[in-house]
Write a protein that holds these residues in place. Sequence first.
Motif, PDB file in Angstrom:
ATOM      1  N   PRO A  54       0.822  -1.230   0.000  1.00  0.00           N
ATOM      2  CA  PRO A  54       0.000   0.000   0.000  1.00  0.00           C
ATOM      3  C   PRO A  54       0.849   1.270   0.000  1.00  0.00           C
ATOM      4  N   TYR A  55       1.966   1.238   0.705  1.00  0.00           N
ATOM      5  CA  TYR A  55       2.825   2.419   0.768  1.00  0.00           C
ATOM      6  C   TYR A  55       3.546   2.646  -0.551  1.00  0.00           C
ATOM      7  N   GLU A  56       3.954   1.582  -1.219  1.00  0.00           N
ATOM      8  CA  GLU A  56       4.634   1.718  -2.498  1.00  0.00           C
ATOM      9  C   GLU A  56       3.676   2.285  -3.550  1.00  0.00           C
ATOM     10  N   ALA A  57       2.419   1.855  -3.521  1.00  0.00           N
ATOM     11  CA  ALA A  57       1.425   2.392  -4.453  1.00  0.00           C
ATOM     12  C   ALA A  57       1.194   3.876  -4.184  1.00  0.00           C
ATOM     13  N   GLU A  58       1.131   4.253  -2.916  1.00  0.00           N
ATOM     14  CA  GLU A  58       0.964   5.666  -2.551  1.00  0.00           C
ATOM     15  C   GLU A  58       2.192   6.480  -2.976  1.00  0.00           C
ATOM     16  N   LEU A  59       3.379   5.911  -2.774  1.00  0.00           N
ATOM     17  CA  LEU A  59       4.610   6.577  -3.203  1.00  0.00           C
ATOM     18  C   LEU A  59       4.599   6.801  -4.713  1.00  0.00           C
ATOM     19  N   TYR A  60       4.162   5.812  -5.465  1.00  0.00           N
ATOM     20  CA  TYR A  60       4.102   5.934  -6.919  1.00  0.00           C
ATOM     21  C   TYR A  60       3.173   7.085  -7.326  1.00  0.00           C
TER      22      TYR A  60
END
Length: 148
Positions: A54-60
């Motif tokens: 979830p954090y990687e998707a938000e970072l993207y």
Amino acid sequence: MYKKVLLPTDGSPCSEQALREGLELVRACAAKATILYVVENPLLTLPMLPEGIPYEAELYEDLRKAANEVLTAARKIAEDLSVEVETVMKEGQPVPTIASYAKDFDLVIMGTHGRGGLEKLILGSVTDGVLHRTDRPVLVIHCKQPRG
């Protein structure tokens, strides 16, 4: 002389300096300019852990938003210099993406800090990578370092 010029940017002060100088050349040559921003997708480059997805998707999404802000600012610089530009965002690793995209251009204009030694080894250089991976002419703008 040059009809299609590619100006990759990352939004850094050095990249902005190269953009401004490159747009002056574009105007002088009456060329068409494309400003390119490459977004690295952390979902593809970072190790994927179930709790991190979830954090990687938000970072993207944050990276894409930042890219749009940089391209908007670059378009404003071009407008201020009375240069018409196209802005493009691509996903991928910067060096191969820029080198591949450059094949349709007469000239690529990029900035460099002129780092050497250990600093270059650790930080790398997108400009250096593009220079070694494209057969297109590359104009390198050596960025002025602020005196401190």
